[in-house]
Design a protein around this motif. Structure first.
Motif, PDB file in Angstrom:
ATOM      1  N   LEU A  83      11.293  30.372  29.759  1.00  0.00           N
ATOM      2  CA  LEU A  83      11.110  29.351  30.800  1.00  0.00           C
ATOM      3  C   LEU A  83      11.389  29.951  32.174  1.00  0.00           C
ATOM      4  O   LEU A  83      12.276  30.787  32.314  1.00  0.00           O
ATOM      5  N   ARG A  84      10.646  29.481  33.182  1.00  0.00           N
ATOM      6  CA  ARG A  84      10.915  29.806  34.590  1.00  0.00           C
ATOM      7  C   ARG A  84      11.013  28.478  35.336  1.00  0.00           C
ATOM      8  O   ARG A  84      10.118  27.664  35.291  1.00  0.00           O
ATOM      9  N   TYR A  85      12.152  28.309  36.027  1.00  0.00           N
ATOM     10  CA  TYR A  85      12.478  27.045  36.702  1.00  0.00           C
ATOM     11  C   TYR A  85      12.052  27.063  38.164  1.00  0.00           C
ATOM     12  O   TYR A  85      12.246  28.049  38.865  1.00  0.00           O
ATOM     13  N   ASN A  86      11.481  25.939  38.618  1.00  0.00           N
ATOM     14  CA  ASN A  86      11.152  25.740  40.020  1.00  0.00           C
ATOM     15  C   ASN A  86      12.113  24.684  40.553  1.00  0.00           C
ATOM     16  O   ASN A  86      11.995  23.507  40.207  1.00  0.00           O
ATOM     17  N   SER A  87      13.080  25.075  41.373  1.00  0.00           N
ATOM     18  CA  SER A  87      14.123  24.149  41.829  1.00  0.00           C
ATOM     19  C   SER A  87      13.577  23.039  42.724  1.00  0.00           C
ATOM     20  O   SER A  87      14.156  21.956  42.785  1.00  0.00           O
ATOM     21  N   SER A  88      12.460  23.252  43.405  1.00  0.00           N
ATOM     22  CA  SER A  88      11.921  22.203  44.269  1.00  0.00           C
ATOM     23  C   SER A  88      11.269  21.077  43.460  1.00  0.00           C
ATOM     24  O   SER A  88      11.285  19.926  43.884  1.00  0.00           O
ATOM     25  N   THR A  89      10.716  21.396  42.295  1.00  0.00           N
ATOM     26  CA  THR A  89      10.108  20.353  41.449  1.00  0.00           C
ATOM     27  C   THR A  89      11.031  19.932  40.303  1.00  0.00           C
ATOM     28  O   THR A  89      10.758  18.937  39.638  1.00  0.00           O
TER      29      THR A  89
END
Length: 143
Positions: free
Chosen positions: A115-121
């Protein structure tokens, strides 16, 4: 002389017993990682849930008649696919900078996920694998 020896021996034993008292590290004292917490996921079109938390993990060891207890913590991950039983997950690697998470699915047919997390979404995108095939995985952090 015998009384002095006993007295000195008592002085030596008292500080030694203080050394055996362990420092207590608790799960609440561990720095949080981006993937800690509860997630609503979608695994190849099916709803799923994922959780990661740090739990207290004390250990007691004994040698002869002397026991010592140390405190520690461990990371616990788990995954439920479409309401099925929870299956343990292991962390293979993680990165704060890139917000990557390598996961080891620890069910009957173990495999590696990513998994790769996008903190803005607040959404993590990646994949699972099962029997050599790759499937999409998307998770949204709850709360």
């Amino acid at each position: 002389m015998a009384n002095i020896t006993k007295w000195l021996l008592g002085l030596a034993i008292a500080p030694a017993s203080l050394i055996l008292v362990s420092n207590n590290a608790e799960a609440s004292q561990i720095a949080s990682e981006w993937f800690f917490g509860s997630w609503n996921c979608n695994i190849d079109g099916r709803p799923a849930q994922m959780e990661w938390k740090v739990v207290d993990d004390p250990k007691t060891t004994c040698s002869g008649g002397v026991c010592s207890r140390t405190s520690g913590v461990r990371l616990v991950g788990r995954f439920s696919d479409n309401g099925s039983a929870w299956v343990p997950l292991g962390r293979r690697f993680s990165s704060r900078q890139k917000q990557d998470l390598g996961i080891r699915y620890l069910g009957t047919e173990q495999d590696n996920w990513y998994l790769r997390y996008n903190s803005s979404t607040r959404i993590a995108n990646g994949w699972t694998t099962w029997r050599g095939n790759r499937y999409p995985l998307q998770c949204r952090k709850r709360g």
